[in-house]
Motif scaffolding. Structure first.
Motif, mmCIF file in Angstrom:
data_model
loop_
_atom_site.group_PDB
_atom_site.id
_atom_site.type_symbol
_atom_site.label_atom_id
_atom_site.label_comp_id
_atom_site.label_asym_id
_atom_site.label_seq_id
_atom_site.Cartn_x
_atom_site.Cartn_y
_atom_site.Cartn_z
ATOM 1 N N LEU A 75 0.853 -1.190 0.000
ATOM 2 C CA LEU A 75 0.000 0.000 0.000
ATOM 3 C C LEU A 75 0.886 1.236 0.000
ATOM 4 C CD1 LEU A 75 -2.851 1.354 0.381
ATOM 5 C CD2 LEU A 75 -2.336 1.323 2.835
ATOM 6 N N LYS A 76 0.715 2.083 -1.010
ATOM 7 C CA LYS A 76 1.429 3.355 -1.066
ATOM 8 C C LYS A 76 0.458 4.467 -0.687
ATOM 9 C CE LYS A 76 4.342 4.181 -4.357
ATOM 10 N NZ LYS A 76 4.935 4.384 -5.709
ATOM 11 N N ILE A 77 0.827 5.239 0.311
ATOM 12 C CA ILE A 77 -0.013 6.339 0.783
ATOM 13 C C ILE A 77 0.683 7.643 0.424
ATOM 14 C CG2 ILE A 77 -1.168 7.370 2.762
ATOM 15 C CD1 ILE A 77 -0.950 4.686 4.184
ATOM 16 N N THR A 78 0.047 8.405 -0.470
ATOM 17 C CA THR A 78 0.661 9.641 -0.942
ATOM 18 C C THR A 78 -0.454 10.624 -1.275
ATOM 19 O OG1 THR A 78 2.208 10.545 -2.570
ATOM 20 C CG2 THR A 78 0.909 8.636 -3.278
ATOM 21 N N GLY A 79 -0.255 11.495 -2.249
ATOM 22 C CA GLY A 79 -1.340 12.380 -2.614
ATOM 23 C C GLY A 79 -0.879 13.436 -3.568
ATOM 24 N N GLY A 80 -1.782 13.990 -4.029
ATOM 25 C CA GLY A 80 -2.487 15.205 -4.089
ATOM 26 C C GLY A 80 -2.094 16.112 -2.947
ATOM 27 N N GLY A 81 -2.711 15.898 -1.831
ATOM 28 C CA GLY A 81 -2.452 16.706 -0.654
ATOM 29 C C GLY A 81 -1.475 16.017 0.283
ATOM 30 N N GLU A 82 -1.475 16.483 1.525
ATOM 31 C CA GLU A 82 -0.637 15.884 2.562
ATOM 32 C C GLU A 82 -1.445 14.787 3.248
ATOM 33 O OE1 GLU A 82 1.468 14.383 5.350
ATOM 34 O OE2 GLU A 82 2.404 15.684 3.843
ATOM 35 N N PRO A 83 -1.089 13.510 3.068
ATOM 36 C CA PRO A 83 -1.913 12.407 3.567
ATOM 37 C C PRO A 83 -2.137 12.421 5.078
ATOM 38 C CG PRO A 83 0.226 11.603 2.803
ATOM 39 C CD PRO A 83 0.103 13.007 2.333
ATOM 40 N N LEU A 84 -1.183 12.964 5.831
ATOM 41 C CA LEU A 84 -1.343 12.957 7.285
ATOM 42 C C LEU A 84 -2.365 13.978 7.768
ATOM 43 C CD1 LEU A 84 2.302 12.376 8.575
ATOM 44 C CD2 LEU A 84 0.520 10.716 7.997
ATOM 45 N N THR A 124 4.465 8.716 1.797
ATOM 46 C CA THR A 124 5.150 9.938 1.379
ATOM 47 C C THR A 124 4.483 11.119 2.064
ATOM 48 O OG1 THR A 124 5.741 9.014 -0.778
ATOM 49 C CG2 THR A 124 5.776 11.408 -0.571
ATOM 50 N N THR A 125 5.270 11.977 2.699
ATOM 51 C CA THR A 125 4.724 13.055 3.517
ATOM 52 C C THR A 125 5.679 14.243 3.554
ATOM 53 O OG1 THR A 125 4.095 13.646 5.803
ATOM 54 C CG2 THR A 125 5.736 11.913 5.547
ATOM 55 N N ASN A 126 5.160 15.423 3.918
ATOM 56 C CA ASN A 126 6.056 16.558 4.132
ATOM 57 C C ASN A 126 6.643 16.550 5.539
ATOM 58 O OD1 ASN A 126 4.114 17.774 5.901
ATOM 59 N ND2 ASN A 126 3.185 18.911 4.217
ATOM 60 N N GLY A 127 6.170 15.638 6.385
ATOM 61 C CA GLY A 127 6.757 15.448 7.700
ATOM 62 C C GLY A 127 6.282 16.390 8.779
ATOM 63 N N ASN A 128 5.465 17.383 8.429
ATOM 64 C CA ASN A 128 5.022 18.361 9.428
ATOM 65 C C ASN A 128 4.191 17.739 10.540
ATOM 66 O OD1 ASN A 128 4.387 21.158 7.114
ATOM 67 N ND2 ASN A 128 6.292 20.218 7.771
ATOM 68 N N PHE A 129 3.421 16.697 10.194
ATOM 69 C CA PHE A 129 2.483 16.096 11.155
ATOM 70 C C PHE A 129 2.876 14.666 11.533
ATOM 71 C CE2 PHE A 129 0.367 19.087 8.318
ATOM 72 C CZ PHE A 129 -0.038 20.049 9.244
ATOM 73 N N LEU A 130 4.149 14.357 11.376
ATOM 74 C CA LEU A 130 4.656 13.022 11.674
ATOM 75 C C LEU A 130 4.941 12.921 13.177
ATOM 76 C CD1 LEU A 130 5.345 10.482 9.980
ATOM 77 C CD2 LEU A 130 7.687 11.317 9.872
ATOM 78 N N ASN A 131 3.875 13.078 13.955
ATOM 79 C CA ASN A 131 4.028 13.124 15.406
ATOM 80 C C ASN A 131 4.217 11.724 15.998
ATOM 81 O OD1 ASN A 131 1.388 11.935 15.719
ATOM 82 N ND2 ASN A 131 0.500 13.945 15.362
ATOM 83 N N GLU A 132 4.358 11.666 17.296
ATOM 84 C CA GLU A 132 4.665 10.393 17.957
ATOM 85 C C GLU A 132 3.588 9.347 17.724
ATOM 86 O OE1 GLU A 132 5.993 8.699 22.382
ATOM 87 O OE2 GLU A 132 5.497 10.818 22.093
ATOM 88 N N SER A 188 9.596 14.713 2.256
ATOM 89 C CA SER A 188 10.042 15.757 1.333
ATOM 90 C C SER A 188 10.368 17.012 2.139
ATOM 91 C CB SER A 188 8.939 16.053 0.315
ATOM 92 O OG SER A 188 9.295 17.129 -0.511
ATOM 93 N N ILE A 189 11.637 17.413 2.113
ATOM 94 C CA ILE A 189 12.076 18.551 2.920
ATOM 95 C C ILE A 189 12.677 19.656 2.054
ATOM 96 C CG2 ILE A 189 13.619 19.326 4.757
ATOM 97 C CD1 ILE A 189 13.317 16.694 6.113
#
Length: 218
Positions: free
Chosen positions: A81-90, A112-120, A135-136
Motif C-alpha cells: 500500500l502506497k499512501i501519498t497524494g495530491g495533498g498531505e496524507p497525514l 510519502t509526507t512533508n513530515g510536518n504532522f509526523l508526530n509520535e 520531502s524537505i
C-alpha cells in the motif's frame, strides 16, 4: 548494533509464478490519495502552487471504508500500500486508524509526507512499515519558507519528527526505511552538500535528489 535489512518480495517472481499457473494476476501495489488538502503551498507543486483547484474538499473515504479495502487487497494478494497524494496524507483526520488497519491487514506500507504532522502517535503506527519518504528540500529555514510558503518554524518541527522516526527505526531494527527527498532548484542548489551531510549524520537510509520539472525556480 547493526540493523537487519529484510529483502523485499520478488515481484517479478510472484508474477511469473501466477502466470505459470494460468492465473490472472492482480497488481501487487495499490496507491491511495487520502486527501487533496495540504498545509503547504509549494510553488513548484502542480497541486498547491499551480492554481490547482481540489476536486475533493470533503473526504470521500473514512477509516472504515479503507479497512474494507485493505481486507479485500490482502485477499487478492495485493501486498503493498502506497499512501501519498495530491495533498498531505497525514492531514486525513483518521490517518492513525488507517495506518493501523493497513498494518493489521498485513500490508506493506510506504508513506510519502512533508513530515510536518509526523508526530509520535503517527510514528508509532508506522512501526514495521517498509518506507517513509519525507520531502524537505532544505535545512535552511529561510529557504524552506520561500519554497514551501509556510512558517519556517515548521522546518524545525519536521526535523524533530524525523529524528523521532529514526529513533523508532533504530529500536525496531530496519523498519521503516527512511528516505529524504530534495527537489533541486535555484533556491537550494548551493545547499545540497550541507543538506546531504546533515542527513547522513542523522542516519537516514536514502537521500533522493530530483530536478524541478515545472521549472518554477530555475
Amino acid at each position: 548494533m547493526a540493523r537487519i535489512v529484510e529483502k523485499a518480495p520478488d515481484r517479478k517472481a510472484i508474477l511469473i509464478e501466477q502466470l505459470k499457473k494460468g492465473e490472472d494476476p492482480y497488481p501487487v501495489t495499490l496507491e491511495i490519495h487520502p486527501t487533496d488538502t495540504c498545509n503547504q503551498r509549494c510553488a513548484y507543486c502542480y497541486f498547491g502552487g499551480r492554481d490547482y483547484k481540489p476536486r475533493r474538499n470533503d473526504l470521500k473515504m473514512g477509516a472504515k471504508e479503507y479497512q474494507g479495502l485493505f481486507v479485500e487487497m490482502a485477499s487478492l494478494g495485493i501486498i503493498e500500500l502506497k499512501i501519498t497524494g495530491g495533498g498531505e496524507p497525514l492531514l486525513h483526520p483518521q490517518m492513525k486508524e488507517i495506518l493501523r488497519n493497513a498494518r493489521e491487514a498485513g500490508l506493506i506500507i510506504r508513506l510519502t509526507t512533508n513530515g510536518n504532522f509526523l508526530n509520535e502517535d503517527i510514528r508509532e503506527e508506522l512501526r514495521g512499515s517498509r518506507k517513509v519518504r519525507i520531502s524537505i528540500d532544505t535545512i535552511n529555514p529561510e529557504t524552506y519558507k520561500k519554497l514551501r510558503q509556510v512558517d519556517p518554524a515548521l522546518l524545525e518541527q519536521t526535523i524533530r519528527n524525523l529524528k523521532g522516526l529514526i529513533e523508532l527505526r533504530n529500536q525496531h531494527g530496519s523498519r521503516p526505511g527512511i528516505e529524504i527527498a530534495l527537489l533541486l532548484n535555484k533556491l537550494n542548489y548551493n545547499e545540497v552538500e550541507d543538506f546531504c551531510r546533515y542527513m547522513e549524520r542523522l542516519g537516514v537510509d536514502r537521500i533522493i535528489i530530483r530536478h524541478d520539472l515545472f521549472d518554477k525556480h530555475n
